[in-house]
Write a protein that holds these residues in place. Structure first.
Motif, PDB file in Angstrom:
ATOM      1  N   THR A  10      78.491 -33.502   7.760  1.00  0.00           N
ATOM      2  CA  THR A  10      77.285 -34.660   7.025  1.00  0.00           C
ATOM      3  C   THR A  10      76.265 -33.426   7.746  1.00  0.00           C
ATOM      4  O   THR A  10      76.179 -32.578   8.360  1.00  0.00           O
ATOM      5  N   GLY A  17      74.848 -27.629   9.088  1.00  0.00           N
ATOM      6  CA  GLY A  17      75.966 -28.156   8.449  1.00  0.00           C
ATOM      7  C   GLY A  17      76.087 -27.188   7.781  1.00  0.00           C
ATOM      8  O   GLY A  17      77.980 -27.173   7.695  1.00  0.00           O
ATOM      9  N   VAL A  34      79.518 -33.683   3.086  1.00  0.00           N
ATOM     10  CA  VAL A  34      78.323 -34.515   2.566  1.00  0.00           C
ATOM     11  C   VAL A  34      76.680 -34.497   2.902  1.00  0.00           C
ATOM     12  O   VAL A  34      76.148 -33.124   3.847  1.00  0.00           O
ATOM     13  N   ALA A  35      75.666 -34.694   1.545  1.00  0.00           N
ATOM     14  CA  ALA A  35      74.615 -34.384   2.207  1.00  0.00           C
ATOM     15  C   ALA A  35      74.301 -35.417   0.762  1.00  0.00           C
ATOM     16  O   ALA A  35      74.650 -35.732  -0.282  1.00  0.00           O
ATOM     17  N   ARG A  36      72.582 -35.335   0.565  1.00  0.00           N
ATOM     18  CA  ARG A  36      71.840 -36.203  -0.061  1.00  0.00           C
ATOM     19  C   ARG A  36      71.290 -35.391  -1.689  1.00  0.00           C
ATOM     20  O   ARG A  36      71.806 -35.822  -2.735  1.00  0.00           O
ATOM     21  N   LEU A  63      73.025 -41.265   4.065  1.00  0.00           N
ATOM     22  CA  LEU A  63      73.932 -42.101   4.939  1.00  0.00           C
ATOM     23  C   LEU A  63      72.385 -42.873   5.586  1.00  0.00           C
ATOM     24  O   LEU A  63      73.322 -43.961   7.008  1.00  0.00           O
ATOM     25  N   LEU A  69      77.203 -44.937   3.267  1.00  0.00           N
ATOM     26  CA  LEU A  69      77.651 -44.653   4.404  1.00  0.00           C
ATOM     27  C   LEU A  69      78.708 -45.591   3.715  1.00  0.00           C
ATOM     28  O   LEU A  69      80.292 -44.907   4.982  1.00  0.00           O
ATOM     29  N   ILE A  72      81.708 -42.699   2.657  1.00  0.00           N
ATOM     30  CA  ILE A  72      82.316 -41.824   3.787  1.00  0.00           C
ATOM     31  C   ILE A  72      83.062 -42.501   4.940  1.00  0.00           C
ATOM     32  O   ILE A  72      83.983 -41.514   4.853  1.00  0.00           O
ATOM     33  N   ASN A  87      79.811 -34.102  12.386  1.00  0.00           N
ATOM     34  CA  ASN A  87      78.667 -35.101  12.926  1.00  0.00           C
ATOM     35  C   ASN A  87      77.237 -34.770  12.653  1.00  0.00           C
ATOM     36  O   ASN A  87      76.537 -34.796  14.185  1.00  0.00           O
ATOM     37  N   ALA A  89      74.345 -34.915  10.507  1.00  0.00           N
ATOM     38  CA  ALA A  89      73.191 -35.207  10.170  1.00  0.00           C
ATOM     39  C   ALA A  89      72.807 -35.628  10.602  1.00  0.00           C
ATOM     40  O   ALA A  89      72.611 -36.655  11.944  1.00  0.00           O
ATOM     41  N   LEU A 119      80.414 -43.062  11.305  1.00  0.00           N
ATOM     42  CA  LEU A 119      81.824 -42.574  11.231  1.00  0.00           C
ATOM     43  C   LEU A 119      82.810 -42.085  12.038  1.00  0.00           C
ATOM     44  O   LEU A 119      84.484 -41.750  11.918  1.00  0.00           O
TER      45      LEU A 119
END
Length: 262
Positions: A10, A17, A34-36, A63, A69, A72, A87, A89, A119
């Protein structure tokens, strides 16, 4: 030889990351990023596919949003290839406690603690069933340094450290490795997002050095990895003192110093 486990990371679009993604890809692991920021994720994924010849899936998600969320979480529960969760983020605290808003507090806690915990909880049962797997939680040295003045951020990272230690107690006997990584100041975009200039800080670790040190701890199966700490015995002494304190807390009566004198 069985295939290497896929790594879900994340906060993978930049900083810690993204560096974890590069390092695990070089080791031959497939990735789920995973990210925005979808565009940055796609660019990183394309580069790693080309350079490292690994499979890289991209899952854009915020997230702090329940729907994202949940997606994921489902991926972690259902994709048996994923054997390592990073983990990473997180969001910094901008300004002091008196200047926080309800929205900023809620957003920080949602990402730094709630999302991280959910998560881990999503993937842990599957890891336990297989008797293998690793969860890496990125904390901070601020977690035991309230003097730094980042009260909410520090509290969220103290949660990460405690959670990691507690999960180790529960999950290690079942074959699951849990690592807490506690960076000090590291050169990433988080400082700019928090409205701070990283160049004003006296000592800042480069992100590549931070992740490489964290991976040494990972390979050694350390429970708590503190990359900037030169004297490991200082952490051991702190943890020993904490455990020694426990015997003083198991009492049926208040300490004599708290009993009223008649």
């Amino acid at each position: 030889m069985p295939p290497l486990p896929t790594v879900l990371i994340t906060g993978a679009s930049s900083g810690i990351g993204a560096t974890y993604a590069k390092r695990f890809a070089r080791r031959g692991h497939d990735l789920v990023l995973v990210a925005r920021d979808k565009a940055r994720l796609e660019a990183l994924a394309a580069r790693l596919r080309a350079e490292c010849k690994v499979a890289v899936d991209v899952l854009p998600a915020d997230l702090t949003k329940s729907d994202d969320l949940s997606v994921i979480e489902s991926h972690l529960r259902d994709d048996a290839r994923i054997g390592i969760l990073i983990n990473n983020a997180g969001v910094p605290q901008s300004k002091g406690f008196l200047e926080q808003t309800a929205e900023s507090i809620e957003s920080l806690i949602a990402l730094n603690t709630t999302a991280l915990t959910r998560l881990a909880a999503a993937v842990a049962p599957r890891f336990v069933r297989s008797g293998t797997g690793a969860i890496v939680n990125i904390g901070s040295v601020v977690s035991f340094a309230p003097e730094f003045g980042m009260s909410i951020y520090g509290a969220s990272k103290a949660f990460v450290l405690f959670l990691s230690q507690g999960l180790n107690v529960e999950l290690a006997p079942k074959g699951v490795y849990v690592q807490a990584v506690l960076p000090a100041a590291t050169r990433t975009e988080i400082w700019k997002k928090g409205g701070m200039d990283v160049n004003t800080l006296p000592e800042v670790m480069e992100v590549e050095e931070l992740v490489d040190a964290a991976l040494v701890g990972f390979d050694r199966r350390e429970l708590v990895t503190i990359p900037p700490l030169h004297v490991a015995e200082r952490w051991d002494a702190l943890d020993d003192a904490r455990q020694g304190l426990m015997s003083d807390l198991r009492q049926a009566h208040a300490a004599e110093r708290y009993q009223r004198q008649t």
